[in-house]
Every structure is written in C-alpha cells, then in structure tokens.
Design an enzyme around this catalytic site. Structure first.
Site, mmCIF file in Angstrom:
data_model
loop_
_atom_site.group_PDB
_atom_site.id
_atom_site.type_symbol
_atom_site.label_atom_id
_atom_site.label_comp_id
_atom_site.label_asym_id
_atom_site.label_seq_id
_atom_site.Cartn_x
_atom_site.Cartn_y
_atom_site.Cartn_z
ATOM 1 N N GLU A 314 0.806 -1.224 0.000
ATOM 2 C CA GLU A 314 0.000 0.000 0.000
ATOM 3 C C GLU A 314 0.841 1.278 0.000
ATOM 4 O OE1 GLU A 314 -2.746 0.096 3.309
ATOM 5 O OE2 GLU A 314 -3.578 -1.874 2.868
ATOM 6 N N GLY A 315 2.157 1.164 0.044
ATOM 7 C CA GLY A 315 3.000 2.341 0.211
ATOM 8 C C GLY A 315 3.232 2.720 1.655
#
Length: 348
Positions: A314-315
């Site tokens: 997801e970062g």
C-alpha cells in the site's frame, strides 16, 4: 523504454560543497548517520545546497492478476482487491492513516481492477482491463498494453509535479501481485524463482509449496523475454507496469522517489534495466518481511532506511520514511554550523 523519458545521472557537482555543509554542522562527523546520506542525496538530486520537501505524495496503483482468479497462488479471493480500493476511498486503510498523520497527498489509481467502479472524486481511472491474463498460459499483457500502462503511471506523476510535488512514493494493491513480483525478481536477478517466492498475503506451508511449483511452471513456459519491457509484459501486472513508468517519470523530473516494499522494488528492477540512472533518485524506505525483498535490495546494492518487519504494501513503508527525509533536509537547513554557533570543531 518510454521514448519521451530520459533520465540523466545525478550531477556530482555539488557533492563536495554539500558534504562540507553537513560536516560543518554542530555535531561529530557522521553522527546523524543515515540522515546525513539522505541530506546529501536530496541536495544532489535537487542540485542545491538547500534541498526541500514540497507537497510530498503517495500514489497507490491497484490491479488484478489472471493467475489469482482461481485461487491457486493466493489464500485471499481476487475480490479483495476491489474491496480494498473501496477501503482506500473510505479512508480506512493503513496508508490512509499514515498519509493523514504525516500530511501526505494520497492518490488511488485503478490500473486494472476486475471490478467496475462508479466515478469517485478520489479514484483515478486508468483501467487497462479487468485484470491481466493468466501468465501460466500466456503473457500477462501485450507489449503495447505494457507501454501504455507505463505511460499512464508517468502521466499521474506529471500531474503531481505540476502541483509542485518534489518527493513521491508509490504503493500497490493487487491480490496475486507477489507472484508477479517474484517472477520479475527471478528474471532480472537470476535467483531461482522458488527462492524469490514468499507467503504474500498469508499462504500456509501447503499453499506456499503450490505457489512455488506454479511459478516454476510459469518460468519454464516463457522463454527468456527479449527486453525488460517484454519481461514486464510477460510477468507483471498493470499496477506494476504503471509503477515502473511512474518511477522513471519521477526521476526524469528530478524528484526524490521513495521505494516501498517487495512489489514496488520489483517494478524498480524493471526500471533500472531500462534506465540504470533511475537508481540515483531512489530512497529505499524499508526492508519488507516478504521473502525476496532483502535479496532484491542486496542485488541493487542499496540500504533501506527502516527495518520494521512490515509486509503490508500500500506504500505504508514509503509513508513512514518521508518524515525522515523531512528531518534530513531540516537539519541541513536549520542546524547551526560550528562557525555560526561559535562552537569549536577541533578535538583537543
């Protein structure tokens, strides 16, 4: 290679002056550790003695994978990709929490999720298809699709750069994308695919053994692709191809590029094969717990900032690293020098 993107190596011209500025701060030499390296890199990338962090942003690209449709390589159903996109749009995912906490702009991109989303102000529609093909039987996408996906990722970066963003991180969501990343890692590094393949979203021992066996079949089926772009088309995902293009565009625009975990680093491997100078612009946020990521980082000869035992994607790792970049440029700008503070920098 995307014809309109050319990445030049970072100029070494300011290295000596930047290092001298760092060394003249009121501290023992090297005592701020990796923050000093970050400050040096930021100054060289931005070609200034006063680097800055402006409007930092994260882009999360989401896409589905043909190999995941029948559940052979993933314990979670493919529908989770779309469900998690809704979670991003509703502000409920980990990346939302960290972006709010650290005041990071968040963009969510539908790169190719197997679901039709209604228009949403926070969702960018770059859909390349309803997921990729099953690479157990055929290449994941055509070469033309791969190039279009890279261009779409690059376009999203341009939009943020036009808003004066100079630090950008990338995240992903896609059930099955650790399989794609493992294949790309094996192809680009030469490490056997079984050694590149981990549990992903939580495979048990039996599921992991099956996943490795299937990915070995995939590698055996596809003769060595002729180019990095062809490898990305054969083994990748729409979201991975978009990240590859986005990384290259960000480097071409002389932005600091914050690399997240296993999937994003797989996209970077492809980008490095296309344009080696891209690595100069990259900051490696963390070492993921996903099997293979440490070996990826070793292959690239880089050191991550954090070791948090994370493997979410997801970062999230990139979002946690950006405050460290802020701290690095802040000490370079605001910390007194020995001369200005009238502190002796000589040892007795």
């Amino acid at each position: 290679m995307m014809n309109d993107i050319r990445i030049t190596p970072v100029s070494p011209g300011l290295r000596t002056a930047l290092q001298d500025k760092i060394d003249q701060k009121t501290k023992p030499p090297g005592s701020l550790g990796k923050l000093e390296g970050l400050a040096l890199q930021a100054g060289m990338v931005q070609n200034t003695l006063t680097p800055s962090v402006k409007n930092p942003a994260i882009i999360v690209f989401a896409g589905d994978h043909g190999i995941a449709a029948d559940g052979q390589v993933n314990p979670f159903p493919q529908a989770v990709t779309a469900q998690m996109v809704y979670n991003f749009l509703n502000g409920g995912a980990a990346i939302n929490v960290f972006c709010r906490q650290h005041q990071l702009d968040l963009t969510v991109v539908d790169a190719g999720v197997n679901h039709e989303f209604a228009p949403h102000p926070q969702l960018k529609d770059r859909k390349m298809g309803m997921g990729t093909q099953n690479f157990l039987h055929m290449p994941a996408m055509s070469l033309d699709q791969c190039k279009l996906a890279m261009q779409a990722g690059a376009a999203e970066v341009k939009l943020l750069h036009e808003k004066d963003c100079n630090v950008i991180g990338f995240g992903e969501m896609g059930i099955g994308n650790t399989s794609a990343a493992s294949l790309l890692m094996s192809h680009f590094t030469g490490i056997p695919v079984a050694e590149c393949t981990g549990a992903g979203t939580g495979s048990n021992a039996q599921q992991l053994a099956q996943k490795r066996a299937i990915l070995q079949q995939v590698m055996a089926k596809h003769a060595s692709p002729a180019s990095p772009e062809q490898a990305l088309a054969t083994f990748g995902g729409f979201e991975i191809a978009m990240i590859c293009g986005a990384i290259q565009q960000a480097a071409a625009l002389k932005m600091l590029v914050v690399i997240d975990g296993f999937i994003v680093t797989a996209a970077l491997l492809a980008a490095v094969k296309m344009q080696p100078a891209v690595k100069d612009y990259c900051i490696f946020a963390h070492c993921s717990e996903e099997k293979g990521h440490k070996a990826m980082l070793q292959y690239l000869e880089v050191a991550p900032l954090l070791q948090m035992d994370m493997r979410l994607g997801e970062g999230t790792g990139a979002a946690l690293a950006i405050p460290l970049i802020r701290s690095a440029v802040a000490f370079l700008e605001e910390m007194a020098s020995f001369n200005s503070a009238q502190v002796s920098n000589r040892t007795i």
